[in-house]
Design a protein around this motif. Structure first.
Motif, PDB file in Angstrom:
ATOM      1  N   SER A 133       0.781  -1.261   0.037  1.00 33.46           N
ATOM      2  CA  SER A 133       0.000   0.026   0.072  1.00 33.46           C
ATOM      3  C   SER A 133       0.965   1.233  -0.067  1.00 33.46           C
ATOM      4  O   SER A 133       0.421   2.180  -0.542  1.00 33.46           O
ATOM      5  CB  SER A 133      -0.933   0.054   1.084  1.00 33.46           C
ATOM      6  N   LEU A 186       2.050   1.594  -3.695  1.00 31.51           N
ATOM      7  CA  LEU A 186       0.755   1.888  -4.387  1.00 31.51           C
ATOM      8  C   LEU A 186       0.620   3.470  -4.085  1.00 31.51           C
ATOM      9  O   LEU A 186       0.361   4.385  -4.917  1.00 31.51           O
ATOM     10  CB  LEU A 186      -0.282   1.253  -4.252  1.00 31.51           C
ATOM     11  N   TYR A 226       1.002   6.571  -6.816  1.00 33.13           N
ATOM     12  CA  TYR A 226      -0.106   7.626  -7.470  1.00 33.13           C
ATOM     13  C   TYR A 226       0.682   9.020  -7.300  1.00 33.13           C
ATOM     14  O   TYR A 226       0.460   9.823  -8.230  1.00 33.13           O
ATOM     15  CB  TYR A 226      -1.090   7.642  -6.472  1.00 33.13           C
ATOM     16  N   HIS A 282      -6.431   9.916  -5.302  1.00 31.95           N
ATOM     17  CA  HIS A 282      -6.335   8.571  -5.010  1.00 31.95           C
ATOM     18  C   HIS A 282      -5.250   8.503  -4.049  1.00 31.95           C
ATOM     19  O   HIS A 282      -5.309   7.538  -2.917  1.00 31.95           O
ATOM     20  CB  HIS A 282      -6.284   7.522  -6.203  1.00 31.95           C
ATOM     21  N   GLN A 299      -5.152   6.878  -0.303  1.00 36.51           N
ATOM     22  CA  GLN A 299      -4.092   5.755   0.030  1.00 36.51           C
ATOM     23  C   GLN A 299      -3.431   6.097   1.240  1.00 36.51           C
ATOM     24  O   GLN A 299      -3.111   5.310   2.193  1.00 36.51           O
ATOM     25  CB  GLN A 299      -3.215   5.304  -1.089  1.00 36.51           C
ATOM     26  N   HIS A 342      -3.286  -2.642  -7.792  1.00 40.68           N
ATOM     27  CA  HIS A 342      -4.544  -2.653  -7.177  1.00 40.68           C
ATOM     28  C   HIS A 342      -5.079  -4.217  -6.947  1.00 40.68           C
ATOM     29  O   HIS A 342      -5.568  -4.408  -6.051  1.00 40.68           O
ATOM     30  CB  HIS A 342      -5.767  -1.760  -7.829  1.00 40.68           C
ATOM     31  N   LYS A 343      -4.684  -4.501  -8.288  1.00 41.73           N
ATOM     32  CA  LYS A 343      -5.126  -6.171  -8.364  1.00 41.73           C
ATOM     33  C   LYS A 343      -4.473  -6.932  -7.330  1.00 41.73           C
ATOM     34  O   LYS A 343      -4.810  -7.818  -6.489  1.00 41.73           O
ATOM     35  CB  LYS A 343      -4.995  -6.719  -9.811  1.00 41.73           C
ATOM     36  N   ILE A 364      -5.912  -6.176  -3.758  1.00 43.03           N
ATOM     37  CA  ILE A 364      -7.338  -6.639  -3.532  1.00 43.03           C
ATOM     38  C   ILE A 364      -7.256  -8.380  -3.167  1.00 43.03           C
ATOM     39  O   ILE A 364      -7.863  -8.647  -2.502  1.00 43.03           O
ATOM     40  CB  ILE A 364      -8.113  -6.461  -4.765  1.00 43.03           C
ATOM     41  N   ASN A 391      -9.967   0.038  -2.725  1.00 40.02           N
ATOM     42  CA  ASN A 391      -9.048  -0.404  -3.921  1.00 40.02           C
ATOM     43  C   ASN A 391      -9.891  -0.671  -4.819  1.00 40.02           C
ATOM     44  O   ASN A 391      -9.691  -0.383  -6.099  1.00 40.02           O
ATOM     45  CB  ASN A 391      -7.779  -1.466  -3.260  1.00 40.02           C
ATOM     46  N   GLU A 392     -11.101  -1.050  -4.629  1.00 40.87           N
ATOM     47  CA  GLU A 392     -11.769  -1.606  -5.600  1.00 40.87           C
ATOM     48  C   GLU A 392     -12.329  -0.595  -6.272  1.00 40.87           C
ATOM     49  O   GLU A 392     -12.522  -0.408  -7.647  1.00 40.87           O
ATOM     50  CB  GLU A 392     -13.077  -2.535  -5.077  1.00 40.87           C
ATOM     51  N   GLN A 413     -11.160   2.564  -6.361  1.00 37.30           N
ATOM     52  CA  GLN A 413     -10.163   3.359  -7.094  1.00 37.30           C
ATOM     53  C   GLN A 413      -9.723   2.617  -8.360  1.00 37.30           C
ATOM     54  O   GLN A 413      -9.710   3.148  -9.559  1.00 37.30           O
ATOM     55  CB  GLN A 413      -8.717   3.497  -6.310  1.00 37.30           C
ATOM     56  N   SER A 414      -9.899   1.073  -8.741  1.00 39.34           N
ATOM     57  CA  SER A 414      -9.542   0.393  -9.698  1.00 39.34           C
ATOM     58  C   SER A 414     -10.540   0.609 -10.630  1.00 39.34           C
ATOM     59  O   SER A 414     -10.298   0.858 -11.866  1.00 39.34           O
ATOM     60  CB  SER A 414      -9.782  -1.008  -9.344  1.00 39.34           C
TER      61      SER A 414
END
Length: 198
Positions: free
Chosen positions: A59, A62, A66, A88, A92, A144-145, A148, A178-179, A181-182
């Motif tokens: 995280s 990520l 960003y 985002h 985060q 993100h994947k 998740i 996260n979902e 944002q994806s």
């Protein structure tokens, strides 16, 4: 011009800041405090802290990606993505703090420094240079994947271990944002004509 100070004009050394302090660590990374007023045993907390620290390192990566893309985005969608990436990033920041506080609450030690997170993360490091928008978005979606899937795995492990707090954090505080944002990102990769054919 040198100024001569009288003896009574110099403060006692005991009130000076002690800024060259070096000492032993008071808790090693990867350990938990044994005797906590917590319902979970130390063995469960060790496993949860390990998984949470991995999620935290990913995280942090990520979050920083960003900000990198916020600074380096260009092209016709610059304004929209510049704002979206920064939004985002801010979200985060909150996620990172929430995960870190859970680690501490369980008696663990959080991964905290960028270099340590970079060593631990499973997210591929982007180049230092600027990339095209579709590549930036693709990198973010891949990160993100990974996060998740980590949330799903952590939620299941926490549920089996009886750690409902970590289960709730993984689903409510990390997975769902996260979902979302994806979804916002993936919509930028849909091929849509700007003008309809007649």
């Amino acid at each position: 011009m040198a100024v001569a100070l009288k003896k009574n004009q110099v403060a006692d050394a005991s009130v000076a800041p002690r800024w060259h302090a070096h000492a032993r660590e008071i808790q090693k990374f990867g350990t938990v405090i044994e005797d906590l007023p917590h319902a979970l045993g130390a063995n469960v907390r060790v496993e949860m802290v390990k998984a949470l620290n991995q999620l935290l390192a990913d995280s942090i990566t990520l979050r920083d990606m960003y900000k990198k893309h916020h600074w380096q985005v260009s092209g016709p969608t610059f304004y929209q993505l510049h704002l979206l990436f920064d939004k985002h990033f801010g979200e985060q920041v909150e996620i990172v703090d929430t995960i870190a506080e859970r680690v501490q609450l369980l008696g663990g030690v959080t991964v905290a420094m960028g270099g340590d997170a970079a060593e631990m993360t499973k997210i591929a490091r982007p180049p230092r240079g600027k990339e095209e928008v579709p590549v930036q978005i693709s990198r973010l979606l891949e990160a993100h994947k990974l996060i998740i899937q980590s949330c799903l795995d952590l939620a299941e492990a926490a549920d089996k271990a009886g750690d409902q707090g970590t289960n709730d954090l993984a689903v409510s505080d990390v997975l769902r944002p996260n979902e979302l944002q994806s979804w916002f990102l993936s919509e930028h990769l849909v091929e849509m004509p700007l003008i309809l054919d007649k």
